[in-house]
Design a protein around this motif. Structure first.
Motif, PDB file in Angstrom:
ATOM      1  N   ARG A  26       0.823  -1.216   0.000  1.00 56.73           N
ATOM      2  CA  ARG A  26       0.000   0.000   0.000  1.00 56.73           C
ATOM      3  C   ARG A  26       0.861   1.273   0.000  1.00 56.73           C
ATOM      4  O   ARG A  26       0.693   2.148  -0.846  1.00 56.73           O
ATOM      5  CB  ARG A  26      -0.934  -0.028   1.216  1.00 56.73           C
ATOM      6  N   ASP A  27       1.789   1.369   0.938  1.00 56.93           N
ATOM      7  CA  ASP A  27       2.618   2.579   1.039  1.00 56.93           C
ATOM      8  C   ASP A  27       3.532   2.735  -0.169  1.00 56.93           C
ATOM      9  O   ASP A  27       3.757   3.837  -0.644  1.00 56.93           O
ATOM     10  CB  ASP A  27       3.464   2.553   2.319  1.00 56.93           C
ATOM     11  N   ALA A  28       4.049   1.597  -0.669  1.00 55.80           N
ATOM     12  CA  ALA A  28       4.942   1.663  -1.843  1.00 55.80           C
ATOM     13  C   ALA A  28       4.169   2.194  -3.055  1.00 55.80           C
ATOM     14  O   ALA A  28       4.691   3.005  -3.828  1.00 55.80           O
ATOM     15  CB  ALA A  28       5.508   0.278  -2.140  1.00 55.80           C
ATOM     16  N   LEU A  29       2.912   1.756  -3.202  1.00 53.36           N
ATOM     17  CA  LEU A  29       2.104   2.241  -4.329  1.00 53.36           C
ATOM     18  C   LEU A  29       1.834   3.743  -4.187  1.00 53.36           C
ATOM     19  O   LEU A  29       1.955   4.496  -5.155  1.00 53.36           O
ATOM     20  CB  LEU A  29       0.777   1.454  -4.398  1.00 53.36           C
ATOM     21  N   LEU A  30       1.518   4.139  -2.990  1.00 49.81           N
ATOM     22  CA  LEU A  30       1.243   5.563  -2.732  1.00 49.81           C
ATOM     23  C   LEU A  30       2.495   6.404  -3.002  1.00 49.81           C
ATOM     24  O   LEU A  30       2.427   7.456  -3.642  1.00 49.81           O
ATOM     25  CB  LEU A  30       0.804   5.702  -1.271  1.00 49.81           C
ATOM     26  N   ARG A  31       3.648   5.919  -2.553  1.00 53.49           N
ATOM     27  CA  ARG A  31       4.899   6.663  -2.773  1.00 53.49           C
ATOM     28  C   ARG A  31       5.231   6.719  -4.264  1.00 53.49           C
ATOM     29  O   ARG A  31       5.673   7.743  -4.777  1.00 53.49           O
ATOM     30  CB  ARG A  31       6.060   6.019  -2.006  1.00 53.49           C
ATOM     31  N   THR A  32       4.981   5.622  -4.964  1.00 49.94           N
ATOM     32  CA  THR A  32       5.234   5.590  -6.417  1.00 49.94           C
ATOM     33  C   THR A  32       4.334   6.594  -7.115  1.00 49.94           C
ATOM     34  O   THR A  32       4.769   7.325  -8.019  1.00 49.94           O
ATOM     35  CB  THR A  32       4.973   4.166  -6.970  1.00 49.94           C
ATOM     36  N   TYR A  33       3.072   6.638  -6.686  1.00 46.74           N
ATOM     37  CA  TYR A  33       2.109   7.588  -7.284  1.00 46.74           C
ATOM     38  C   TYR A  33       2.607   9.026  -7.087  1.00 46.74           C
ATOM     39  O   TYR A  33       2.630   9.822  -8.027  1.00 46.74           O
ATOM     40  CB  TYR A  33       0.737   7.383  -6.639  1.00 46.74           C
ATOM     41  N   HIS A  34       3.028   9.356  -5.875  1.00 45.99           N
ATOM     42  CA  HIS A  34       3.463  10.732  -5.602  1.00 45.99           C
ATOM     43  C   HIS A  34       4.796  11.058  -6.292  1.00 45.99           C
ATOM     44  O   HIS A  34       5.076  12.226  -6.565  1.00 45.99           O
ATOM     45  CB  HIS A  34       3.552  10.979  -4.100  1.00 45.99           C
ATOM     46  N   ALA A  35       5.590  10.022  -6.591  1.00 44.59           N
ATOM     47  CA  ALA A  35       6.878  10.254  -7.266  1.00 44.59           C
ATOM     48  C   ALA A  35       6.707  10.448  -8.770  1.00 44.59           C
ATOM     49  O   ALA A  35       7.628  10.896  -9.458  1.00 44.59           O
ATOM     50  CB  ALA A  35       7.822   9.080  -7.017  1.00 44.59           C
ATOM     51  N   THR A  36       5.529  10.113  -9.295  1.00 47.77           N
ATOM     52  CA  THR A  36       5.285  10.251 -10.742  1.00 47.77           C
ATOM     53  C   THR A  36       4.888  11.689 -11.040  1.00 47.77           C
ATOM     54  O   THR A  36       3.983  12.221 -10.395  1.00 47.77           O
ATOM     55  CB  THR A  36       4.156   9.279 -11.184  1.00 47.77           C
ATOM     56  N   PRO A  37       5.559  12.336 -11.990  1.00 55.60           N
ATOM     57  CA  PRO A  37       5.238  13.744 -12.256  1.00 55.60           C
ATOM     58  C   PRO A  37       3.847  13.917 -12.862  1.00 55.60           C
ATOM     59  O   PRO A  37       3.386  13.067 -13.618  1.00 55.60           O
ATOM     60  CB  PRO A  37       6.323  14.180 -13.252  1.00 55.60           C
ATOM     61  N   ASP A  38       3.208  15.050 -12.539  1.00 50.58           N
ATOM     62  CA  ASP A  38       1.920  15.399 -13.147  1.00 50.58           C
ATOM     63  C   ASP A  38       2.160  15.949 -14.550  1.00 50.58           C
ATOM     64  O   ASP A  38       3.190  16.598 -14.762  1.00 50.58           O
ATOM     65  CB  ASP A  38       1.218  16.466 -12.296  1.00 50.58           C
ATOM     66  N   PRO A  39       1.255  15.793 -15.506  1.00 49.71           N
ATOM     67  CA  PRO A  39       0.037  15.007 -15.383  1.00 49.71           C
ATOM     68  C   PRO A  39       0.363  13.519 -15.512  1.00 49.71           C
ATOM     69  O   PRO A  39       1.261  13.151 -16.255  1.00 49.71           O
ATOM     70  CB  PRO A  39      -0.795  15.486 -16.578  1.00 49.71           C
ATOM     71  N   LYS A  40      -0.348  12.693 -14.776  1.00 48.66           N
ATOM     72  CA  LYS A  40      -0.052  11.256 -14.795  1.00 48.66           C
ATOM     73  C   LYS A  40      -1.359  10.483 -14.875  1.00 48.66           C
ATOM     74  O   LYS A  40      -2.420  11.024 -14.531  1.00 48.66           O
ATOM     75  CB  LYS A  40       0.705  10.852 -13.545  1.00 48.66           C
ATOM     76  N   TRP A  41      -1.255   9.256 -15.344  1.00 46.73           N
ATOM     77  CA  TRP A  41      -2.426   8.395 -15.440  1.00 46.73           C
ATOM     78  C   TRP A  41      -2.145   7.108 -14.670  1.00 46.73           C
ATOM     79  O   TRP A  41      -1.008   6.660 -14.598  1.00 46.73           O
ATOM     80  CB  TRP A  41      -2.714   8.017 -16.883  1.00 46.73           C
ATOM     81  N   VAL A  42      -3.228   6.530 -14.158  1.00 48.02           N
ATOM     82  CA  VAL A  42      -3.118   5.220 -13.500  1.00 48.02           C
ATOM     83  C   VAL A  42      -4.041   4.253 -14.231  1.00 48.02           C
ATOM     84  O   VAL A  42      -5.220   4.549 -14.446  1.00 48.02           O
ATOM     85  CB  VAL A  42      -3.510   5.302 -12.013  1.00 48.02           C
ATOM     86  N   VAL A  43      -3.485   3.119 -14.631  1.00 51.19           N
ATOM     87  CA  VAL A  43      -4.278   2.081 -15.293  1.00 51.19           C
ATOM     88  C   VAL A  43      -4.267   0.846 -14.391  1.00 51.19           C
ATOM     89  O   VAL A  43      -3.195   0.365 -14.008  1.00 51.19           O
ATOM     90  CB  VAL A  43      -3.685   1.738 -16.681  1.00 51.19           C
ATOM     91  N   ALA A  44      -5.456   0.374 -14.027  1.00 47.86           N
ATOM     92  CA  ALA A  44      -5.569  -0.816 -13.177  1.00 47.86           C
ATOM     93  C   ALA A  44      -5.734  -2.030 -14.080  1.00 47.86           C
ATOM     94  O   ALA A  44      -6.691  -2.113 -14.855  1.00 47.86           O
ATOM     95  CB  ALA A  44      -6.770  -0.675 -12.241  1.00 47.86           C
ATOM     96  N   VAL A  45      -4.784  -2.962 -14.011  1.00 49.48           N
ATOM     97  CA  VAL A  45      -4.756  -4.115 -14.919  1.00 49.48           C
ATOM     98  C   VAL A  45      -5.224  -5.386 -14.220  1.00 49.48           C
ATOM     99  O   VAL A  45      -4.647  -5.786 -13.207  1.00 49.48           O
ATOM    100  CB  VAL A  45      -3.321  -4.320 -15.463  1.00 49.48           C
ATOM    101  N   GLY A  46      -6.257  -6.026 -14.783  1.00 54.09           N
ATOM    102  CA  GLY A  46      -6.737  -7.305 -14.264  1.00 54.09           C
ATOM    103  C   GLY A  46      -7.881  -7.145 -13.286  1.00 54.09           C
ATOM    104  O   GLY A  46      -8.105  -6.080 -12.719  1.00 54.09           O
TER     105      GLY A  46
END
Ligand code: SF4
Length: 170
Positions: free
Chosen positions: A99-119
């Motif tokens: 959970r925290d690793a995903l959140l940190r990865t999200y915040h480390a990605t520069p804006d504008p950014k997209w998230v795609v949920a696979v599966g």
């Protein structure tokens, strides 16, 4: 030795014939590349995040760059750091450990950014939804722009999902 060398130079390539769906994938990848060039002025950069999957989704994602699909030739780039990514491609139910690793990865990605949920698991936890080790689907932790269903989704569905992201009318 000389005979083997000669055979490898003049003989046919020693690979299996490509499966028929490669043609569709190549067309989709060409389209994705041209939409990305128009929209971003460059190729699409993707950071894959396994938030707790069984690795079935990863096998399909890896297939995009195997010898058959070889989609890197169309500019589909998997990057090593979220800081270089346009898209986070997230698989699996989100586990408590990730959970925290995903959140940190999200915040480390520069804006504008997209998230795609696979599966299926990334949508709502899927098979693992009831497990105490999981917090749920990807949107329980970060906002999701596109869902790609399937267990696991094949490479052509992954490409259609990425196209939907860049061209929402699809
Ligand atoms: S959707 Fe299916 S293949 Fe993907 S992580 Fe879940 S169980 Fe595994």
């Amino acid at each position: 030795m000389r005979k083997t060398l000669l055979q490898s130079l003049i003989g046919p390539s020693l690979t299996e014939p490509a499966p028929p769906e490669i043609g569709d994938a190549v067309e989709l990848a060409r389209e994705l590349d041209s939409v990305a060039q128009r929209k971003l002025g460059r190729s699409l950069s993707i950071r894959e995040v396994d938030a707790g999957s069984c690795n079935g989704c990863e096998l399909e994602i890896h297939a995009l760059n195997n010898a058959f699909y070889d989609l890197e030739r169309f500019g589909l780039r998997f990057v090593a750091s979220p800081r270089h990514a346009d898209v986070l491609l997230v698989t699996g139910p989100v586990t408590r450990n990730m959970r925290d690793a995903l959140l940190r990865t999200y915040h480390a990605t520069p804006d504008p950014k997209w998230v795609v949920a696979v599966g299926r698991c990334a949508r709502d936890g899927g098979l693992f939804a009831a497990s105490r080790a999981c917090v749920g689907g990807v949107d329980a932790v970060v906002p999701v722009d596109v869902y790609i269903d399937g267990c696991p989704p094949p490479p052509t569905d992954l490409l259609r999902g990425l196209l939907r992201l860049l061209r929402p009318t699809l």
